[in-house]
Design a protein around this motif. Structure first.
Motif, PDB file in Angstrom:
ATOM      1  N   GLU A   1       0.862  -1.083  -0.033  1.00  0.00           N
ATOM      2  CA  GLU A   1      -0.167  -0.090  -0.055  1.00  0.00           C
ATOM      3  C   GLU A   1       0.879   1.140   0.104  1.00  0.00           C
ATOM      4  OE1 GLU A   1      -3.600   1.880   2.472  1.00  0.00           O
ATOM      5  OE2 GLU A   1      -2.657   0.164   3.350  1.00  0.00           O
ATOM      6  N   GLY A   2       0.396   2.088  -0.923  1.00  0.00           N
ATOM      7  CA  GLY A   2       1.269   3.329  -1.045  1.00  0.00           C
ATOM      8  C   GLY A   2       2.499   3.489  -1.742  1.00  0.00           C
ATOM      9  N   SER A   3       2.725   2.484  -2.464  1.00  0.00           N
ATOM     10  CA  SER A   3       4.132   2.305  -3.038  1.00  0.00           C
ATOM     11  C   SER A   3       3.977   2.632  -4.463  1.00  0.00           C
ATOM     12  CB  SER A   3       4.662   0.778  -2.948  1.00  0.00           C
ATOM     13  OG  SER A   3       3.531  -0.032  -3.539  1.00  0.00           O
ATOM     14  N   PRO A   4       5.114   2.804  -5.119  1.00  0.00           N
ATOM     15  CA  PRO A   4       5.047   3.155  -6.620  1.00  0.00           C
ATOM     16  C   PRO A   4       4.503   2.082  -7.430  1.00  0.00           C
ATOM     17  CG  PRO A   4       6.995   3.895  -5.742  1.00  0.00           C
ATOM     18  CD  PRO A   4       6.537   3.141  -4.594  1.00  0.00           C
TER      19      PRO A   4
ATOM     20  N   ALA B   1       1.903   0.132  -6.222  1.00  0.00           N
ATOM     21  CA  ALA B   1       0.505   0.135  -6.175  1.00  0.00           C
ATOM     22  C   ALA B   1      -0.139   1.117  -7.041  1.00  0.00           C
ATOM     23  CB  ALA B   1       0.131   0.291  -4.777  1.00  0.00           C
ATOM     24  N   ALA B   2       0.481   2.200  -7.212  1.00  0.00           N
ATOM     25  CA  ALA B   2      -0.007   3.368  -8.272  1.00  0.00           C
ATOM     26  C   ALA B   2      -0.063   2.802  -9.311  1.00  0.00           C
ATOM     27  CB  ALA B   2       0.920   4.388  -7.927  1.00  0.00           C
ATOM     28  N   ALA B   3       1.184   2.029  -9.930  1.00  0.00           N
ATOM     29  CA  ALA B   3       1.216   1.554 -11.189  1.00  0.00           C
ATOM     30  C   ALA B   3       0.095   0.489 -11.571  1.00  0.00           C
ATOM     31  CB  ALA B   3       2.694   0.960 -11.488  1.00  0.00           C
ATOM     32  N   LEU B   4      -0.232  -0.234 -10.398  1.00  0.00           N
ATOM     33  CA  LEU B   4      -1.158  -1.337 -10.619  1.00  0.00           C
ATOM     34  C   LEU B   4      -2.579  -0.493 -10.892  1.00  0.00           C
ATOM     35  CD1 LEU B   4      -1.094  -4.155 -10.508  1.00  0.00           C
ATOM     36  CD2 LEU B   4      -1.609  -4.241  -8.153  1.00  0.00           C
ATOM     37  N   GLN B   5      -2.555   0.366 -10.158  1.00  0.00           N
ATOM     38  CA  GLN B   5      -4.052   1.403 -10.190  1.00  0.00           C
ATOM     39  C   GLN B   5      -4.498   1.819 -11.533  1.00  0.00           C
ATOM     40  OE1 GLN B   5      -6.897   1.400  -7.919  1.00  0.00           O
ATOM     41  NE2 GLN B   5      -7.673   1.824  -9.973  1.00  0.00           N
ATOM     42  N   LEU B   6      -3.237   2.487 -11.797  1.00  0.00           N
ATOM     43  CA  LEU B   6      -3.208   2.874 -13.519  1.00  0.00           C
ATOM     44  C   LEU B   6      -3.541   1.773 -14.241  1.00  0.00           C
ATOM     45  CD1 LEU B   6      -2.618   5.232 -15.452  1.00  0.00           C
ATOM     46  CD2 LEU B   6      -0.324   4.708 -15.291  1.00  0.00           C
ATOM     47  N   LEU B   7      -2.970   0.855 -14.361  1.00  0.00           N
ATOM     48  CA  LEU B   7      -3.343  -0.445 -15.045  1.00  0.00           C
ATOM     49  C   LEU B   7      -4.581  -0.685 -15.066  1.00  0.00           C
ATOM     50  CD1 LEU B   7      -2.055  -2.331 -17.234  1.00  0.00           C
ATOM     51  CD2 LEU B   7      -1.366  -4.057 -15.427  1.00  0.00           C
ATOM     52  N   ALA B   8      -5.089  -0.777 -13.758  1.00  0.00           N
ATOM     53  CA  ALA B   8      -6.608  -1.289 -13.867  1.00  0.00           C
ATOM     54  C   ALA B   8      -7.545  -0.179 -14.368  1.00  0.00           C
ATOM     55  CB  ALA B   8      -7.042  -1.308 -12.238  1.00  0.00           C
TER      56      ALA B   8
END
Length: 295
Positions: free
Chosen positions: A265-268, A270-277
């Motif tokens: 949580e809060g890691s780069p 996690a941000a990349a995974l959310q962007l992919l979603a």
């Protein structure tokens, strides 16, 4: 697959990795005809006759007791997973191979898969065919393939084929060699549980012919259960990610497993995974500003 030859190959590879001095035997020097322990040496240490052990290695001792198998495992220094694999190989008796029906996904499992939302999740069958995936998992692992591909039973994406034969997948894993080793080790363990599945035999034959790397790893006879590894990805859309891959067996569906990918949580990552979603969402699900997001 021929369980007798599988048992023999497994025992020979484990004998080959031990030296006499590893098990307290004197090494008188000179060149040995075979690497590792001789059959007679292993038999002596396990407390059985050389002839009996030879028959066991040749798959001719179907009634070997647990005590004998445990003694052989002790001498060979097998870990818990390898010992279970030895028992599995020794217990299966040859039967006429029948082509099983295509695996099916229960509707309730599909509902559970969809409930993961933005978290990549997929279900694989006993031969690591992809039975279903949600859109984030499809975008993570195989965005170059049709999303509907798992719906065609005889043409489903197969994880082992992707790892060894697909150039996109090879570039996806930062440590492809590690992923390749783990894939073969897991495939070995799974194959032992379905010795009469001709589709499994065809898969192994295809990979052996088409991939020298697979053939080399398969010949080494690695076995291990897939544990939740942390894997580094180099994704073509969102770049580098470090993800945790949890694998869960479906208790009501023998051979089927669900794989889920998460990030701290809060890691780069996690941000990349959310962007992919966001990028992989179906048109009616996609946020209004998803089209302007850049990886």
């Amino acid at each position: 697959m021929d369980q007798r030859s599988e048992l023999g190959e497994f025992l020979r590879t484990r004998r080959a990795r031990l030296r006499p001095e590893d098990v307290g035997l004197p090494d008188y020097g000179g060149r040995r005809r075979v690497p590792g322990l001789r059959r007679e040496e292993l038999a002596q240490l396990a407390g059985v006759s050389a002839g009996y052990y030879t028959r066991l290695e040749q798959g001719q001792s179907a009634n070997a007791s647990d005590a004998v198998l445990d003694a052989v495992a002790r001498v060979l220094r097998l870990d818990e997973v390898e010992q279970a694999h030895l028992h599995s190989l020794a217990r299966h008796s040859p039967r006429t191979a029948r082509r099983p029906r295509p695996e099916r996904l229960r509707p309730s499992v599909k509902l559970m898969l969809d409930a993961f939302g933005d978290v990549p999740a997929l279900v694989v069958g006993r031969r690591v065919d992809v039975l279903a995936w949600n859109r984030p998992a499809h975008a993570l692992l195989a965005g170059h393939l049709p999303y509907e591909a798992p719906e065609r039973p005889r043409q489903r994406p197969n994880i082992a084929r992707l790892v060894f034969l697909d150039p996109h997948t090879r570039e996806l894993y930062a440590d492809w060699e590690g992923k390749a080793r783990d894939t073969v080790a897991d495939l070995r363990m799974t194959a032992a549980g379905f010795p009469d599945d001709p589709d499994f035999t065809e898969l192994i034959g295809e990979l052996t012919l088409k991939s020298p790397e697979f053939a080399s790893l398969w010949a080494a006879h690695p076995v291990s259960k897939c544990i939740p590894p942390v894997r580094a990805f180099q994704h073509p859309l969102v770049g580098s990610m470090t993800l945790i891959n949890e694998l869960m067996e479906l208790s009501h569906d023998p051979g089927q497993r669900m794989a889920v990918f998460t990030a701290e949580e809060g890691s780069p990552s996690a941000a990349a995974l959310q962007l992919l979603a966001n990028l992989s969402a179906a048109p009616r699900e996609r946020p209004a500003d998803a089209d302007v997001l850049q990886p």
